[in-house]
Design a protein around this motif. Structure first.
Motif, mmCIF file in Angstrom:
data_model
loop_
_atom_site.group_PDB
_atom_site.id
_atom_site.type_symbol
_atom_site.label_atom_id
_atom_site.label_comp_id
_atom_site.label_asym_id
_atom_site.label_seq_id
_atom_site.Cartn_x
_atom_site.Cartn_y
_atom_site.Cartn_z
ATOM 1 N N ALA A 367 40.305 44.451 36.499
ATOM 2 C CA ALA A 367 40.855 43.172 36.051
ATOM 3 C C ALA A 367 42.367 43.143 36.225
ATOM 4 C CB ALA A 367 40.467 42.921 34.593
ATOM 5 N N GLN A 368 43.031 44.276 35.901
ATOM 6 C CA GLN A 368 44.480 44.348 36.085
ATOM 7 C C GLN A 368 44.855 44.189 37.548
ATOM 8 O OE1 GLN A 368 47.243 45.029 33.610
ATOM 9 N NE2 GLN A 368 48.070 44.051 35.443
ATOM 10 N N ALA A 369 44.076 44.795 38.443
ATOM 11 C CA ALA A 369 44.356 44.681 39.877
ATOM 12 C C ALA A 369 44.229 43.238 40.350
ATOM 13 C CB ALA A 369 43.413 45.589 40.662
ATOM 14 N N ILE A 370 43.218 42.525 39.855
ATOM 15 C CA ILE A 370 43.062 41.112 40.229
ATOM 16 C C ILE A 370 44.240 40.298 39.710
ATOM 17 C CG2 ILE A 370 41.652 39.052 39.878
ATOM 18 C CD1 ILE A 370 39.200 40.878 39.831
ATOM 19 N N ALA A 371 44.661 40.547 38.457
ATOM 20 C CA ALA A 371 45.808 39.833 37.893
ATOM 21 C C ALA A 371 47.066 40.087 38.713
ATOM 22 C CB ALA A 371 46.019 40.255 36.439
ATOM 23 N N ASP A 372 47.260 41.321 39.151
ATOM 24 C CA ASP A 372 48.439 41.644 39.967
ATOM 25 C C ASP A 372 48.398 40.897 41.296
ATOM 26 O OD1 ASP A 372 49.466 43.303 38.049
ATOM 27 O OD2 ASP A 372 48.682 45.147 38.931
ATOM 28 N N ARG A 373 47.227 40.786 41.885
ATOM 29 C CA ARG A 373 47.125 40.063 43.158
ATOM 30 C C ARG A 373 47.335 38.566 42.954
ATOM 31 N NH1 ARG A 373 42.713 43.687 44.065
ATOM 32 N NH2 ARG A 373 41.172 42.039 43.632
ATOM 33 N N LEU A 374 46.768 38.020 41.881
ATOM 34 C CA LEU A 374 46.924 36.584 41.624
ATOM 35 C C LEU A 374 48.390 36.224 41.358
ATOM 36 C CD1 LEU A 374 43.823 35.826 39.339
ATOM 37 C CD2 LEU A 374 44.088 35.366 41.788
ATOM 38 N N GLY A 375 49.142 37.151 40.790
ATOM 39 C CA GLY A 375 50.558 36.907 40.552
ATOM 40 C C GLY A 375 51.454 37.398 41.667
ATOM 41 N N ARG A 376 50.854 37.957 42.719
ATOM 42 C CA ARG A 376 51.562 38.532 43.863
ATOM 43 C C ARG A 376 52.496 39.662 43.440
ATOM 44 N NH1 ARG A 376 51.944 38.712 48.946
ATOM 45 N NH2 ARG A 376 53.868 38.588 50.146
ATOM 46 N N TYR A 377 52.034 40.478 42.507
ATOM 47 C CA TYR A 377 52.740 41.706 42.180
ATOM 48 C C TYR A 377 52.132 42.885 42.918
ATOM 49 C CZ TYR A 377 55.074 39.128 38.497
ATOM 50 O OH TYR A 377 55.846 38.215 37.818
ATOM 51 N N ALA A 378 51.038 42.635 43.612
ATOM 52 C CA ALA A 378 50.381 43.637 44.450
ATOM 53 C C ALA A 378 49.893 42.934 45.703
ATOM 54 C CB ALA A 378 49.221 44.296 43.712
ATOM 55 N N PRO A 379 49.899 43.617 46.843
ATOM 56 C CA PRO A 379 49.458 42.956 48.080
ATOM 57 C C PRO A 379 47.978 42.604 48.021
ATOM 58 C CG PRO A 379 49.755 45.321 48.427
ATOM 59 C CD PRO A 379 50.276 45.024 47.058
ATOM 60 N N GLY A 380 47.617 41.530 48.682
ATOM 61 C CA GLY A 380 46.226 41.101 48.712
ATOM 62 C C GLY A 380 46.106 39.696 49.270
ATOM 63 N N ASP A 381 44.912 39.349 49.728
ATOM 64 C CA ASP A 381 44.661 38.021 50.276
ATOM 65 C C ASP A 381 44.234 37.089 49.147
ATOM 66 O OD1 ASP A 381 45.235 38.806 52.868
ATOM 67 O OD2 ASP A 381 43.191 39.530 53.213
ATOM 68 N N VAL A 382 45.135 36.198 48.787
ATOM 69 C CA VAL A 382 44.879 35.210 47.740
ATOM 70 C C VAL A 382 45.276 33.847 48.271
ATOM 71 C CG1 VAL A 382 45.384 34.487 45.376
ATOM 72 C CG2 VAL A 382 45.319 36.922 45.935
ATOM 73 N N ASP A 383 44.419 32.847 48.065
ATOM 74 C CA ASP A 383 44.703 31.480 48.500
ATOM 75 C C ASP A 383 44.964 30.598 47.295
ATOM 76 O OD1 ASP A 383 44.375 32.205 51.094
ATOM 77 O OD2 ASP A 383 42.376 31.330 51.350
ATOM 78 N N PHE A 384 45.932 29.709 47.443
ATOM 79 C CA PHE A 384 46.265 28.729 46.417
ATOM 80 C C PHE A 384 46.211 27.355 47.073
ATOM 81 C CE2 PHE A 384 49.486 26.484 43.693
ATOM 82 C CZ PHE A 384 48.728 26.495 42.533
#
Length: 560
Positions: A367-384
């Motif tokens: 859950a923490q990893a997903i939160a970091d990606r959603l806030g762009r504190y960790a790299p990842g493919d997220v669409d807004f």
């Protein structure tokens, strides 16, 4: 403390950073160098004045020469006293100025890094920079002044000896580089052991910070003895590393005494031999002996400079490491209209706009990893809204991630919770939604809050952090375990009020609390980093055993 702003520091390497510090204080450094040279030269010329007074005045029975050279000696003593006092005052000012300049730069950059800093660098490392590294950097600027005077003094003494006793001058000219060459191999072990010691000190400071912050929790679960043992273990490693560094430093200190002492003994023996052979007079012998004794000071100063510069390079490497960090990007140029759908492609999570979505994970780190990606504190493919999150402009103003490691800043309670100009009604509503109105009522919004909110309990700090996040009113709010430190009744009130306070806004709550999950409009269950089930909390409790086990901690599924 610094007199002027010299611009951004050069942090491409530790050496460049030290040179930048010297350039930043160039006026003070130049004055210190001149005073250092004057202080050393006045001492270097004293043996010549004493030798002439004995040779021309005493041995030559010339009262006028004796009085003249005695006056010269008094003048040199006065110059030494005056330049010594002024040099020391200038050195202290430069030490403080350089240290505080580094503190200002590090503090400014840490503020600029924001939430990126604790993810990339431990708190103990930052504490060590502010406590020990700045002192070593100040020592470098200080020793440059005295070291410059020492080099000039050695050159002058060698020149005088070449004129009065060429063979003695050659001994000095050959002996000084030889002394430095023999001492050079001792510097590398010192640097390596200083670096190892410095790394462990940073780790120890980090553990101490964690222990202080979590002391109440440790006492609650009886973990004091376990973590105390771990702290003692790291402390013992720091002690051993410190002893190893001290051994390396003691070898340099011994070399500072032994090697110049051998050179002085050689000069004195050769001078006595030349007097016996009649090549120089008694006065010249006295001067040569005085020079030999004086050379202890500049040679030890050069040895001290080598040690301090080595420590300064180690400290500068830590500062450069922090200055090299860059804050997480705030996005690109795209400005998608909101409210919009937020999609984490890696996990398959889809956050619908305008409602409360809960993420319950079998492993909290997912859950923490997903939160970091959603806030762009960790790299990842997220669409807004169909746009990659990295291309969204003003991301930090639109998406806010609130975690329990966030700090309360010192100042009034109102300033700690909301920026100036925030309408009182907004702050009151945020306090109510976070069930923190009792804290504000008991102390008042004008109450001064200490650094990190130390006067509040863990549950009170958590509620105040939640109120601060709600008062910011971002378009997307991501909360990570926002009620883990509060009691069940308070948690129930927060769960009930959160949806009302965030009506029309997108909210994501990472939690396994049944009270929070039951009030969420939609729940996504994550296992091994992927969404494996989703729907209302009560439906998932009946249809997904893995979800029920994660939420109830394996205590069984309640009957409908």
């Amino acid at each position: 403390m610094p007199e002027e702003d010299p611009g951004s520091p050069d942090h491409r390497s530790p050496t460049r950073y030290l040179l930048w510090l010297l350039r930043a204080e160039w006026r003070g450094v130049l004055a210190g160098v001149l005073l250092g040279v004057g202080w050393m030269l006045s001492q270097a010329l004293m043996p010549a004045a004493i030798g002439r007074a004995i040779g021309d005045g005493v041995a030559g029975r010339d009262d006028g020469a004796l009085a003249t050279w005695t006056g010269v000696l008094l003048v040199l003593g006065g110059v030494q006293a005056a330049t010594g006092i002024l040099r020391h005052r200038r050195a202290v000012f430069l030490w403080l100025s350089s240290a505080y300049r580094t503190v200002q730069i590090v503090t400014r950059h840490a503020t600029r890094l924001g939430a990126t800093l604790p993810k990339r660098l431990g708190a103990g490392e930052v504490v060590s920079i502010g406590l020990s590294d700045v002192a070593h950097l100040g020592d470098v600027v200080d020793i440059v002044c005295r070291g410059s005077g020492a080099v000039v003094a050695i050159v002058v003494v060698a020149a005088v000896l070449l004129v009065t006793a060429p063979k003695l001058g050659l001994i000095v000219l050959v002996g000084v580089p030889l002394v430095l060459l023999l001492a050079a191999p001792l510097l590398r072990p010192l640097r390596e052991r200083e670096e190892a010691h410095r790394e462990l000190v940073g780790e120890l400071n980090g553990r101490a910070t964690d222990l202080v912050e979590g002391l109440r929790i440790l006492r609650g679960i009886g973990g004091e003895r376990l973590f105390s043992g771990r702290y003692r273990g790291v402390s013992g490693r720091v002690r051993d590393a410190g002893v190893a560094a001290a051994r390396a430093e003691s070898r340099i200190s011994g070399a500072e005494v032994l090697l110049p002492g051998l050179l002085i003994a050689a000069v004195t023996w050769a001078g006595a031999h030349y007097v016996e052979r009649g090549e120089i007079g008694v006065g010249d012998l006295v001067s040569c002996y005085g020079y030999a004794v004086f050379l202890i000071v500049p040679l030890r100063t050069i040895g001290e400079a080598a040690g301090k510069i080595t420590k300064g390079l180690v400290a500068a490497r830590r500062v450069v490491r922090l200055l090299d960090l860059e804050p997480a990007p705030d996005g690109g140029a795209a400005r998608p209209a909101g409210p919009a759908e937020l999609v984490d492609i890696a996990s398959g999570l889809v956050v619908r706009p305008g409602r409360v979505t809960a993420i319950a994970a079998a492993q909290p780190r997912d859950a923490q990893a997903i939160a970091d990606r959603l806030g762009r504190y960790a790299p990842g493919d997220v669409d807004f809204a169909g746009v990659p999150l990295r291309e969204v402009a003003g991301l930090r103003r639109r998406v806010l991630v609130a975690v329990n490691e966030d700090r309360l800043f010192s100042g009034t309670l109102a300033e700690a919770l909301a920026p100036p100009g925030t309408p009182p009604a907004v702050l009151d509503e945020a306090l109510r939604a976070a069930s923190a109105e009792d804290i504000a009522a008991a102390s008042g919004l004008d109450r001064h809050v200490a650094e990190a909110g130390r006067e509040f309990s863990g549950g009170q700090r958590q509620r105040l952090r939640l109120a601060r996040a709600l008062a910011a009113d971002p378009e997307v709010l991501i909360l990570v375990e926002p009620t883990s430190a509060v009691d069940a009744h308070t948690e129930a009130r927060i769960a009930e009020r959160l949806a009302e306070a965030r009506a029309g806004r997108t909210t994501v709550v990472c939690t396994t609390s049944p009270l929070m999950l039951d009030r969420a409009a939609h729940v996504a269950f994550v296992e091994d980093g992927r969404v494996v089930a989703e729907g209302p909390h009560r439906d998932l409790m009946l249809s997904e055993p893995r979800y029920a086990a994660a939420v109830t901690r394996g205590e069984g599924v309640p009957s409908p």
